[in-house]
Motif scaffolding. Structure first.
Motif, short mmCIF file in Angstrom:
data_model
loop_
_atom_site.label_atom_id
_atom_site.label_comp_id
_atom_site.label_asym_id
_atom_site.label_seq_id
_atom_site.Cartn_x
_atom_site.Cartn_y
_atom_site.Cartn_z
N VAL A 1 0.86 -1.18 0.00
CA VAL A 1 0.00 0.00 0.00
C VAL A 1 0.89 1.23 0.00
O VAL A 1 1.90 1.27 0.71
N LYS A 2 0.52 2.23 -0.78
CA LYS A 2 1.33 3.43 -0.90
C LYS A 2 0.50 4.66 -0.56
O LYS A 2 -0.65 4.76 -0.98
N THR A 3 1.09 5.57 0.21
CA THR A 3 0.46 6.86 0.44
C THR A 3 0.91 7.82 -0.65
O THR A 3 2.11 8.06 -0.82
N ALA A 4 -0.04 8.31 -1.41
CA ALA A 4 0.27 9.21 -2.51
C ALA A 4 -0.11 10.63 -2.13
O ALA A 4 -1.01 10.85 -1.33
N SER A 5 0.59 11.59 -2.73
CA SER A 5 0.35 13.01 -2.44
C SER A 5 0.24 13.78 -3.74
O SER A 5 1.06 13.62 -4.65
N LEU A 6 -0.77 14.64 -3.81
CA LEU A 6 -0.97 15.53 -4.94
C LEU A 6 -0.70 16.96 -4.47
O LEU A 6 -1.10 17.33 -3.37
N ILE A 7 -0.05 17.76 -5.30
CA ILE A 7 0.20 19.14 -4.88
C ILE A 7 -1.08 19.95 -5.01
O ILE A 7 -1.94 19.67 -5.85
N ASN A 8 -1.21 20.96 -4.15
CA ASN A 8 -2.34 21.87 -4.23
C ASN A 8 -1.96 23.05 -5.13
O ASN A 8 -0.95 23.72 -4.89
N ARG A 9 -2.77 23.32 -6.14
CA ARG A 9 -2.49 24.39 -7.09
C ARG A 9 -3.79 24.81 -7.77
O ARG A 9 -4.76 24.06 -7.81
N TRP A 10 -3.78 26.01 -8.32
CA TRP A 10 -4.92 26.50 -9.08
C TRP A 10 -4.93 25.86 -10.46
O TRP A 10 -3.90 25.41 -10.97
N ARG A 11 -6.11 25.83 -11.05
CA ARG A 11 -6.26 25.25 -12.38
C ARG A 11 -5.95 26.31 -13.44
O ARG A 11 -6.80 27.10 -13.83
N LEU A 12 -4.71 26.34 -13.87
CA LEU A 12 -4.28 27.26 -14.93
C LEU A 12 -4.02 26.44 -16.18
O LEU A 12 -3.12 25.60 -16.21
N GLU A 13 -4.81 26.70 -17.20
CA GLU A 13 -4.67 25.98 -18.46
C GLU A 13 -4.79 26.97 -19.61
O GLU A 13 -5.55 27.95 -19.53
N PRO A 14 -4.04 26.77 -20.69
CA PRO A 14 -4.18 27.66 -21.85
C PRO A 14 -5.57 27.52 -22.46
O PRO A 14 -6.21 26.46 -22.38
N LYS A 15 -6.04 28.58 -23.07
CA LYS A 15 -7.27 28.48 -23.85
C LYS A 15 -7.00 27.54 -25.03
O LYS A 15 -5.88 27.50 -25.58
N PRO A 16 -8.00 26.77 -25.45
CA PRO A 16 -7.78 25.82 -26.56
C PRO A 16 -7.15 26.48 -27.79
O PRO A 16 -6.26 25.89 -28.43
#
Length: 847
Positions: free
Chosen positions: A288-303
């Motif tokens: 079993v593994k403890t995984a971690s995701l970073i906290n960040r805002w959703r910044l994505e280029p416009k299509p």
């Protein structure tokens, strides 16, 4: 938080193996019997009711507003028309104080203000049997994403989400697309779903039972993606000798989380981000593994801009980050707060985005009647009229991905006193503007700007980087051209307030004294926010990001040093430079310049000497910080996070030469009485005792040095067989000489040194015969805080060399005393030595 890592980032953790119930079949509108379900648990058998026609429930006099959930208000009742389209979808519940009562802050200076979060969770609506609507509280703390595997079914079976509320369906919409329930009683109740989510939090704020006759719903507003509830709550006062109660206004936001979650990014300990953690049953096929995701805002280029972005052209994100400034903020500080936010655009440009973040004044009711700072769609900087000298930058993250949904930065009014005192004591010797109790607005504004930038960094997901400042050679901090071009630390996320190393003759300007967004900050934003559409999953990104990180970290200025539980002397708050001993000597030289000027600098017409007392206390606190910075080198361990792809050790002992240098510094500046800090004019005006201050400082240094941890580390180092080792024998030889100089030279011992020697002997005795509790040394905002219990715990085994070493030192003290007594002519010195001898004899005679 700029004073303590507070880390008050609220992360709602939950399990991606959640209940995946399918939508119930739409019901045709007809009368049916139904069991009444109330928000509160009850042992009584529910009564039977009938589902009524829609038109009989939502009557012609209803005031209806449409949005995520259509709300019908009839008199003082609130009917929620909940569409099937949002059933079994995740909604974030976030609750805040909208208007506070002063009485709830008794003994809690930093909590209980408007804007403070009081609860948060994830829910789903679900159609239950017998015409019931259920609310399930979702948890995604355990994770199995592969639905084709047996593990998925097993995790799902063992992570059933609780039903926390149930309501009778009053009516079905005629087109069978929604159900209508009366939410009034639940909104009016004191429940932990919509309001205070923690009994401990209520206890800390003295909140007792809700007083129903003085509590009511102020309004319920609905918008396309969220619902905002505003309630007036009156509570009895609890846990205090005061009687009565208090009334507050609470805001509850119900926000639909994105149907298509943001692609997450896996955490890397070499770049400091706050995280959302979960247990992953798929990542390790044999464990079993403890995984971690970073906290960040959703910044994505416009299509339409994606190809430009890939070519390296700067593009604006689809949804920029916007902070609104609380309109109650004093107007003269608003431009500086805004600038502190906008400064981060330089970092986002390194990640490929322009105009990614901005701040603006919140619209007035006339400009936008629907705007509300407590609305979970808006991030804000909230001004708080508080005596607390602090600021903090918490944020709310989507627990499925780590996407930051919103943030409310807390700006406490009295933070200005904190930064004033720091700047006067750290830079008063080199900046004439710092030599008065009320700074000019421009200077204070620039100080506010730097604090604003620091807190915004937290809301972007960044943790403190206490290692950044240690990557700068000390002499570079006195190099005008270098420090004005590069700053005195590579990260504004460090606790490296101001350049206290700079000397008056260096003529360094504000640009070389103030923190700024630096090389590390730009790299951290690039690492966390750069958009890689070629990778479809977070796991696919890991090898690429690892290779990029290894290459980038060849630049030492990009090092991240954790603020959490480390014994690395490079990772400290309030320190500067790669050598604490040299940097602290420069700092002390400036303190010696400042102390004689304090009476003049703190003088205020028609007032007494409270300002002088505060600033003399601040000067002492700064001196203590220098000592902590130095002491951590002794038995310290450099800890550098690495993957197996990187060469070199993760753990390295501080070189013996650096530890000896630290001991010599302590001999010069602590064991040798710092008599320069004695200023009769200051002490006679403030009533403070130099003898007490000195004794407490020396006591603290001794406790720190001969703590169990440091001695164990030195014994382990000697046992390792390494040649470059500062042994415990050499350590005590240096310590004894620093503390017992007069016994070697047969000189009289003054009162300060007598106190020092008594403290030393008593602390040695306490290790083999420990008291019930021991005090700790260090500034209140020291990252070390009190020593861990293991530092001062009684020895558990007589097989430890430590017991032998301590007893040997006590015997050695007796030997020194007996050798010196024949030469002693001073009566106080003789009495002191005889007393020490008796204490040691008694301690060694106890079995």
């Amino acid at each position: 938080m700029i004073n303590k890592m507070i880390n008050r980032v609220i992360i709602i953790t939950f399990c991606l193996a959640g209940i995946g119930a399918s939508y119930a079949q739409p019901h045709k509108e007809k009368s049916q019997s139904n069991t009444v379900a109330t928000p509160a648990d009850t042992a009584k058998k529910p009564a039977k009711v009938k589902v009524r026609p829609y038109k009989d429930v939502v009557t012609a006099d209803a005031i209806t507003t449409k949005g995520l959930i259509t709300i019908h208000k009839i008199d003082d009742r609130y009917l929620f028309e909940i569409p099937y389209a949002i059933f079994n979808k995740d909604l974030l519940i976030m609750s805040r104080i909208a208007a506070a009562s002063a009485d709830m802050r008794i003994g809690r200076g930093g909590d209980g203000y408007a804007g403070d979060p009081i609860g948060g969770t994830i829910i789903q609506f679900e159609k239950g049997p017998a015409n019931k609507l259920f609310i399930r509280k979702m948890s995604y703390s355990e994770y199995s994403k592969d639905s084709t595997q047996a593990m998925y079914a097993s995790v799902k079976r063992n992570t059933m989400q609780p039903i926390v509320a149930a309501f009778p369906i009053a009516a079905y919409k005629p087109d069978s697309t929604a159900v209508v329930v009366d939410m009034t009683d639940y909104i009016n109740s004191d429940n932990d779903l919509f309001y205070f989510g923690s009994a401990i939090q209520k206890q800390l704020l003295h909140i007792g039972n809700q007083q129903n006759d003085r509590s009511y719903v102020k309004y319920a507003h609905t918008f396309p993606t969220n619902v905002e509830l505003r309630t007036i709550k009156t509570y009895a006062m609890a846990g205090t000798t005061m009687s009565g109660g208090f009334t507050m206004e609470l805001n509850t936001s119900m926000v639909l989380l994105p149907e298509k979650p943001m692609k997450a990014r896996m955490y890397d300990p070499r770049v400091g981000y706050f995280t959302t953690d979960y247990t992953d049953y798929d990542a390790n096929p044999q464990g079993v593994k403890t995984a971690s995701l970073i906290n960040r805002w959703r910044l994505e280029p416009k299509p339409e801009d994606l190809e430009k972005y890939k070519r390296g052209e700067l593009v604006e994100p689809q949804k920029p980050i916007v902070f609104y400034i609380d309109p109650t903020t004093p107007k003269k500080w608003i431009p500086y707060l805004i600038q502190g936010v906008n400064d981060w655009n330089a970092a986002f440009e390194q990640a490929g985005f322009k105009n990614a973040i901005s701040a603006r004044l919140a619209p007035t009711p006339e400009e936008d009647p629907s705007f509300d700072l407590e609305d979970a769609r808006h991030s804000a900087i909230i001004y708080k009229p508080s005596t607390m000298s602090n600021a903090s930058g918490p944020s709310i993250a989507d627990p499925r991905t780590g996407e930051i949904i919103e943030s409310h930065i807390n700006w406490y009014h009295n933070v200005m006193k904190l930064i004033h005192n720091w700047y006067m004591i750290q830079c008063g010797a080199v900046d004439p503007r710092a030599r008065k109790m009320e700074f000019d607005d421009d200077l204070m504004g620039q100080l506010i700007r730097f604090v604003s930038s620091h807190e915004v960094g937290h809301t972007l997901g960044l943790r403190h980087n206490f290692g950044a400042s240690a990557m700068v050679p000390v002499e570079k901090l006195r190099d005008k051209a270098y420090v004005e071009a590069n700053g005195h630390t590579p990260s504004i996320m460090d606790y490296a307030r101001f350049n206290y190393v700079a000397q008056p003759e260096d003529h360094i300007s504000e640009a070389g004294l103030f923190p700024r967004i630096g090389d590390y900050d730009k790299w951290a934003i690039e690492w966390g926010y750069k958009y890689y559409d070629e990778f479809k999953t977070p796991e696919e990104e890991v090898p690429f990001l690892n290779k990029l990180t290894i290459e980038k970290l060849k630049n030492k200025r990009l090092l991240f040093g954790t603020e959490i539980g480390t014994n690395d002397p490079r990772y400290q708050n309030e320190d500067l430079g790669e050598n604490a001993m040299i940097a602290s000597e420069y700092g002390i030289k400036n303190l010696k310049r400042i102390l004689p000027q304090l009476i003049e600098w703190t003088k205020t017409p028609n007032e007494g000497y409270d300002n002088l007392k505060d600033m003399y206390t601040a000067l002492n606190a700064q001196f203590d910080r220098y000592l902590v910075h130095v002491m951590k080198n002794i038995a310290g361990v450099y800890t550098t996070a690495k993957t197996s792809d990187q060469p070199g050790d993760v753990f390295e002992r501080v070189p013996a030469s650096r530890q000896r240098e630290a001991m010599k510094f302590l001999d010069r500046n602590v064991f040798t009485t710092p008599i320069w800090m004695y200023n009769a004019e200051v002490l006679n005006r403030t009533g403070q005792s130099f003898m007490t201050i000195t004794a407490e400082r020396q006591e603290g240094v001794i406790q720190y040095l001969i703590g169990k941890y440091r001695m164990t580390r030195m014994i382990e180092a000697e046992a390792s067989g390494d040649k470059d080792v500062y042994t415990i024998t050499e350590f005590f030889k240096d310590l004894n000489y620093g503390i017992d100089k007069e016994l070697y030279t047969h000189q009289p011992i003054d009162v300060y040194r007598r106190n020092l020697q008594k403290s030393y002997v008593e602390n040695l005795i306490s290790i083999i015969k420990p008291p019930a509790a021991m005090p700790y040394f260090g500034a209140a905002d020291s990252p070390n805080g009190p020593p861990s219990q293991s530092d001062n715990a009684p020895l558990k085994s007589q097989s430890s060399d430590m017991s032998s070493v301590i007893k040997s030192q006590l015997h050695y003290q007796q030997k020194l005393i007996k050798a010196d007594l024949p030469f002693v002519k001073d009566e106080m010195t003789r009495s002191h030595l005889l007393d020490l001898n008796d204490r040691i004899t008694e301690a060694l005679s106890v079995k």
